[in-house]
Scaffold this motif. Sequence first.
Motif, PDB file in Angstrom:
ATOM      1  N   MET A 286       7.848  10.977   1.916  1.00  0.00           N
ATOM      2  CA  MET A 286       7.065   9.780   2.193  1.00  0.00           C
ATOM      3  C   MET A 286       6.148   9.465   1.021  1.00  0.00           C
ATOM      4  SD  MET A 286       8.011   8.765   5.191  1.00  0.00           S
ATOM      5  CE  MET A 286       6.700   7.733   5.824  1.00  0.00           C
TER       6      MET A 286
ATOM      7  N   GLY B 108      -2.201  13.573   1.311  1.00  0.00           N
ATOM      8  CA  GLY B 108      -2.050  14.359   2.520  1.00  0.00           C
ATOM      9  C   GLY B 108      -2.493  15.790   2.292  1.00  0.00           C
TER      10      GLY B 108
ATOM     11  N   ASP C 216      11.320  -0.127   0.783  1.00  0.00           N
ATOM     12  CA  ASP C 216      11.165   1.242   1.250  1.00  0.00           C
ATOM     13  C   ASP C 216      11.147   2.152   0.031  1.00  0.00           C
ATOM     14  OD1 ASP C 216      10.941   3.395   2.901  1.00  0.00           O
ATOM     15  OD2 ASP C 216      12.945   3.266   3.768  1.00  0.00           O
TER      16      ASP C 216
ATOM     17  N   ARG D 153       7.104  -1.223   3.312  1.00  0.00           N
ATOM     18  CA  ARG D 153       6.031  -2.198   3.095  1.00  0.00           C
ATOM     19  C   ARG D 153       6.628  -3.589   3.073  1.00  0.00           C
ATOM     20  NH1 ARG D 153       2.257  -5.329   3.018  1.00  0.00           N
ATOM     21  NH2 ARG D 153       0.306  -5.063   1.873  1.00  0.00           N
TER      22      ARG D 153
ATOM     23  N   PRO E 218       2.477   7.921  -0.353  1.00  0.00           N
ATOM     24  CA  PRO E 218       1.121   7.836   0.198  1.00  0.00           C
ATOM     25  C   PRO E 218       0.923   6.502   0.911  1.00  0.00           C
ATOM     26  CG  PRO E 218       1.073   8.625  -2.065  1.00  0.00           C
ATOM     27  CD  PRO E 218       2.473   8.163  -1.800  1.00  0.00           C
ATOM     28  N   PRO E 219       0.377   6.505   2.119  1.00  0.00           N
ATOM     29  CA  PRO E 219       0.245   5.238   2.856  1.00  0.00           C
ATOM     30  C   PRO E 219      -0.653   4.218   2.165  1.00  0.00           C
ATOM     31  CG  PRO E 219      -0.897   7.026   3.980  1.00  0.00           C
ATOM     32  CD  PRO E 219      -0.088   7.645   2.905  1.00  0.00           C
ATOM     33  N   ASP E 220      -1.557   4.683   1.280  1.00  0.00           N
ATOM     34  CA  ASP E 220      -2.442   3.752   0.590  1.00  0.00           C
ATOM     35  C   ASP E 220      -1.905   3.332  -0.779  1.00  0.00           C
ATOM     36  OD1 ASP E 220      -2.747   6.309  -0.429  1.00  0.00           O
ATOM     37  OD2 ASP E 220      -4.933   6.222  -0.586  1.00  0.00           O
TER      38      ASP E 220
ATOM     39  N   TYR F  35       1.385  -1.878  -4.362  1.00  0.00           N
ATOM     40  CA  TYR F  35       2.616  -2.351  -4.971  1.00  0.00           C
ATOM     41  C   TYR F  35       2.304  -3.566  -5.838  1.00  0.00           C
ATOM     42  CZ  TYR F  35       4.920   0.504  -1.420  1.00  0.00           C
ATOM     43  OH  TYR F  35       5.321   1.546  -0.626  1.00  0.00           O
TER      44      TYR F  35
ATOM     45  N   GLY G  83      -1.635  -0.937  -0.131  1.00  0.00           N
ATOM     46  CA  GLY G  83      -0.756  -0.086   0.649  1.00  0.00           C
ATOM     47  C   GLY G  83      -0.968  -0.280   2.139  1.00  0.00           C
ATOM     48  N   ASN G  84       0.125  -0.130   2.881  1.00  0.00           N
ATOM     49  CA  ASN G  84       0.054  -0.285   4.338  1.00  0.00           C
ATOM     50  C   ASN G  84       1.205   0.464   4.988  1.00  0.00           C
ATOM     51  OD1 ASN G  84      -0.868  -1.211   6.812  1.00  0.00           O
ATOM     52  ND2 ASN G  84       0.273  -3.115   6.696  1.00  0.00           N
ATOM     53  N   GLY G  85       1.440   1.706   4.506  1.00  0.00           N
ATOM     54  CA  GLY G  85       2.543   2.488   5.043  1.00  0.00           C
ATOM     55  C   GLY G  85       3.878   2.055   4.481  1.00  0.00           C
ATOM     56  N   GLU G  86       4.950   2.585   5.077  1.00  0.00           N
ATOM     57  CA  GLU G  86       6.292   2.226   4.622  1.00  0.00           C
ATOM     58  C   GLU G  86       7.241   2.106   5.811  1.00  0.00           C
ATOM     59  OE1 GLU G  86       8.768   5.696   3.081  1.00  0.00           O
ATOM     60  OE2 GLU G  86       6.763   6.252   2.370  1.00  0.00           O
TER      61      GLU G  86
END
Length: 278
Positions: free
Chosen positions: A119, A233, A106, A147, A121-123, A126, A142-145
Amino acid sequence: YSATAGHVAVTVTDRLGQPAALHAVRVEGPGSPPVRFITTNAEGCAFFAFLPPGSYTVSLGTNSPTTYIDQASGGPNPIKTVTVAAGGATAAALFAYDRQATLRVDPEPPLGAESTTAMAPPDMAYTLANTDLPSGTKIFAGNGEPREFTGLFPYPSGYGVWAGKCPAANPTLNGATGLQTFAAEPGEVTAGTLTTALVRLRVVDALGAPRSGRPATATMDVGDGCVETLALGSSNALGEIVVAMPYGPWQFRAGGPPENAVLTTASPLPVEIQVLSP
């Protein structure tokens, strides 16, 4: 001994190099039958005797295709090719094979930051690092959090993790004394918080008035062939975007000229950046 045949010896070990028993080994090649199966014994060995000369494929995973992972290939069903020669010679195939590990991270700014709930960025990608990986690192999109990273070989030393996909985002190049390390246990999920930088982006017009609803991006490109662009965003009613970010040199933009900033472990929390939006 046979002047017209040879043998295949297969050894399977776990992450610690200890024998791994009860794994089904499949060997396919010349002769009859063309496919043979043997289960590894208590020493992690399977021996296929008196095979016709030729090329053979040796594979694992027929009894556990989703829960085990191979160190060399990074997949659950590793395949190796060996050549059997006449005269009683033995061709060897070695596998390091264990239950896959999972990490769940996280991304959050450090404790004490003005906003520890920002938050990422979702993209945001890592990077996982271990010196035993074929290339030393493994990148996950990236795939949200939070991850979650699945299908990992459970190296006893675990994985060093950083936010971002480029080497320039490595925290050790930006003030950190070392990488955050997460344990990788066979068949288990390790969860934790990954420290990031914190940015407050202020989007303004030419007169310095805040602009709301303006999308912004951040790009890392230091000329090493790795480029990452993050969608941050859109600005809120105050013209602000507060976001958890990877460390390193970034270029921020909201439709106008870019603003450059280098995010380090010693940077303020948050780093204040103002960008112009037409």
